[in-house]
Design a protein around this motif. Structure first.
Motif, PDB file in Angstrom:
ATOM      1  N   SER A 299       5.373  -1.438   5.275  1.00 26.09           N
ATOM      2  CA  SER A 299       3.932  -1.184   5.231  1.00 26.09           C
ATOM      3  C   SER A 299       3.169  -2.488   5.006  1.00 26.09           C
ATOM      4  CB  SER A 299       3.623  -0.109   4.186  1.00 26.09           C
ATOM      5  OG  SER A 299       2.747  -0.576   3.216  1.00 26.09           O
ATOM      6  N   ASN A 300       3.727  -3.370   4.162  1.00 23.77           N
ATOM      7  CA  ASN A 300       3.083  -4.669   3.948  1.00 23.77           C
ATOM      8  C   ASN A 300       3.116  -5.514   5.211  1.00 23.77           C
ATOM      9  OD1 ASN A 300       2.399  -4.209   1.334  1.00 23.77           O
ATOM     10  ND2 ASN A 300       4.066  -5.386   0.438  1.00 23.77           N
ATOM     11  N   ALA A 301       4.273  -5.533   5.881  1.00 19.10           N
ATOM     12  CA  ALA A 301       4.405  -6.385   7.071  1.00 19.10           C
ATOM     13  C   ALA A 301       3.404  -5.927   8.139  1.00 19.10           C
ATOM     14  CB  ALA A 301       5.826  -6.326   7.596  1.00 19.10           C
ATOM     15  N   VAL A 302       3.294  -4.614   8.315  1.00 16.59           N
ATOM     16  CA  VAL A 302       2.356  -4.103   9.318  1.00 16.59           C
ATOM     17  C   VAL A 302       0.925  -4.488   8.944  1.00 16.59           C
ATOM     18  CG1 VAL A 302       1.378  -1.983  10.251  1.00 16.59           C
ATOM     19  CG2 VAL A 302       3.870  -2.206  10.004  1.00 16.59           C
ATOM     20  N   LYS A 303       0.651  -4.416   7.634  1.00 17.21           N
ATOM     21  CA  LYS A 303      -0.710  -4.673   7.167  1.00 17.21           C
ATOM     22  C   LYS A 303      -1.050  -6.164   7.180  1.00 17.21           C
ATOM     23  CE  LYS A 303      -1.263  -2.626   3.179  1.00 17.21           C
ATOM     24  NZ  LYS A 303      -1.728  -2.170   1.830  1.00 17.21           N
ATOM     25  N   TYR A 304      -0.152  -6.983   6.622  1.00 16.68           N
ATOM     26  CA  TYR A 304      -0.507  -8.392   6.395  1.00 16.68           C
ATOM     27  C   TYR A 304       0.053  -9.339   7.443  1.00 16.68           C
ATOM     28  CZ  TYR A 304      -1.644  -6.271   1.956  1.00 16.68           C
ATOM     29  OH  TYR A 304      -2.155  -5.445   0.994  1.00 16.68           O
ATOM     30  N   LEU A 359       0.171  -2.331  -5.918  1.00 18.13           N
ATOM     31  CA  LEU A 359       1.239  -1.649  -6.655  1.00 18.13           C
ATOM     32  C   LEU A 359       2.587  -1.700  -5.923  1.00 18.13           C
ATOM     33  CD1 LEU A 359      -0.633   1.521  -7.941  1.00 18.13           C
ATOM     34  CD2 LEU A 359       0.109  -0.460  -9.249  1.00 18.13           C
ATOM     35  N   GLY A 360       2.530  -1.804  -4.587  1.00 23.78           N
ATOM     36  CA  GLY A 360       3.750  -1.681  -3.787  1.00 23.78           C
ATOM     37  C   GLY A 360       4.883  -2.588  -4.253  1.00 23.78           C
ATOM     38  N   LEU A 361       4.606  -3.884  -4.349  1.00 27.43           N
ATOM     39  CA  LEU A 361       5.679  -4.816  -4.701  1.00 27.43           C
ATOM     40  C   LEU A 361       6.092  -4.693  -6.165  1.00 27.43           C
ATOM     41  CD1 LEU A 361       4.656  -8.006  -2.674  1.00 27.43           C
ATOM     42  CD2 LEU A 361       6.504  -6.400  -2.210  1.00 27.43           C
TER      43      LEU A 361
HETATM   44 MG    MG Z   1       1.794  -2.972  -0.215  1.00 27.85          MG
END
Ligand code: MG
Ligand code: ATP
Length: 392
Positions: A299-304, A359-361
């Motif tokens: 989700s982070n990779a897609v977002k950032y 919060l994810g990481l």
């Molecule tokens: Mg995240």
């Protein structure tokens, strides 16, 4: 009373105490200068602990005979306790010098109270093996040194308090940002849900089936989003109080990653994922939690790192752990932010408009720690997350 100590000696003592940033360096300098003025074999500093009860050894140095006595600073403990009891200088010298024994077995001890802001904070103990007795000048010099030492320790205590306060301050700032982010994050899906349901309920308008479904789908998706958000917040609060329950079972990491990839591919059809896997090892882990980590990373990779391909590689070259690298080739994370991205609520301010709660990481890290593993990030031609999980 005649003053015996000259002013340049006092200056020498104080100079480094004031200028040196590191308390140990300041002490080293001071004790070297002290040794030039006053003969002693061993020196130990005891500091009264926070409960005000026992004193703990904070510094020990052997310069003369019996050098190995440095490791064993017990010699000064008794006199330190006496100084704490009596709150004054205490001497302990042999009553009758023993002519038959080696001189070295006669210990000439002296303990000085260390006072800061009028309070006893510790003791400076000195020992001479085989004398001679301390002169009035020796005592004056050591008293001055004790004052400087007390100052150094008071400065150390202040520096520690400042560092603790800075951590609290940072946490509070993150907390504040979090409240702002979270209210925004909660309001957005709620706004959609409220808006579309109100529209559907309007009595003056008829909606065709297709539009009705479209509105209901939005409501449905936004409700999921809201649930996920609330779960993350609750999870992070639970993790903060360390009550996360793990369900450990033997599992194949490569199979787990492949499952996650299948799910992610269904959601992001165009996402390029390369999984170069050379590990079929079985590890002990909680499969739901471990999958959650990879979902967060995706989700982070897609977002950032939009439009970047993702390369996942695993290797178990070591016998005691397996290492997984999850790499994108996006813009990366700048050095100054890298150490903090696993902190609760921490977000890099370089991505305006990207929703998230920071919060994810944090959750990932806690899950990995519960597996006795490690996770960290590196940033070079994109961002790489490296995970190590023990094989036993
Ligand atoms: Mg995240
Ligand atoms: P949440 O995951 O709670 O929705 P978030 O994505 O902001 O919110 P984290 O997943 O903890 O929170 O990530 C923390 C920060 O690290 C992000 O805000 C982002 O700035 C940065 N970051 C994380 N992954 C990447 C990545 N692959 N590339 C660049 N920056 C990243």
């Amino acid at each position: 009373m005649k003053k015996i100590i000259d002013i340049s000696l006092g200056y020498n003592f104080w100079r480094n105490a004031v200028y040196e940033k590191d308390w140990k360096d300041a002490l080293d300098f001071l004790i070297t200068s002290l040794r030039d003025e006053l003969v002693f074999d061993n020196l130990a500093i005891y500091i009264i602990d926070k409960n005000g009860e026992t004193s703990e050894i904070a510094y020990a140095r052997a310069v003369g005979r019996e050098k190995d006595a440095e490791a064993d600073a017990n010699w000064g403990e008794e006199i330190a306790n006496q100084v704490i009891e009596q709150d004054e200088i205490v001497f302990d010298t042999p009553q009758v010098p023993n002519k038959n024994k080696k001189r070295i077995s006669d210990t000439y001890l002296v303990g000085f109270p260390l006072r800061a802001s009028g309070k006893l904070i510790g003791v400076l103990s000195l020992v001479r093996f085989g004398g001679p007795e301390y002169t009035r000048k020796d005592i004056d010099i050591a008293t001055l040194a004790a004052e400087v030492i007390a100052y150094i320790f008071e400065k150390r205590a202040l520096q520690e308090s400042i560092a603790e306060l800075e951590i609290v301050q940072r946490q509070m700032r993150l907390q504040d940002d979090f409240v702002a982010t979270i209210s925004h994050e909660l309001r957005t899906p709620l706004g959609f849900i409220k808006g579309y349901s109100t529209t559907l309920l309007r009595e003056d308008t008829e909606w065709d089936e297709k539009t009705r479904r479209e509105f209901l789908t939005i409501i449905d998706e936004e409700t999921d989003h809201l649930t996920e958000l609330i779960e993350n917040i609750l999870e992070s609060a639970r993790l903060e109080s360390k009550t996360m329950e793990m369900n450990f079972q033997p599992l194949r990491l490569d199979a787990l990653i492949r499952d996650v990839i299948t799910r992610v591919k269904a959601r992001y059809e165009n996402l390029e994922i390369f999984f170069d896997n050379d590990c079929g090892q079985i590890i002990q882990g909680d499969s739901t939690r471990l999958a959650q980590i990879f979902e967060n990373l995706f989700s982070n990779a897609v977002k950032y790192a939009p439009d970047s391909k993702i390369v996942i590689s695993t290797s178990a070259k070591k016998t005691d752990y397996v290492q997984i690298t999850f790499a994108d080739s996006g813009a990366g994370i700048s050095k100054e932010h890298l150490p903090f991205i696993f902190d609760r609520f921490y977000r890099v301010p370089d991505h305006p408009g990207k929703a998230g709660t920071g919060l994810g990481l944090f959750i990932c890290k806690r899950i990995i720690e519960a597996h006795r593993g490690k996770i960290w990030a590196e940033s070079k031609n994109g961002t790489s997350f490296i995970i190590q999980l023990p094989l036993q």
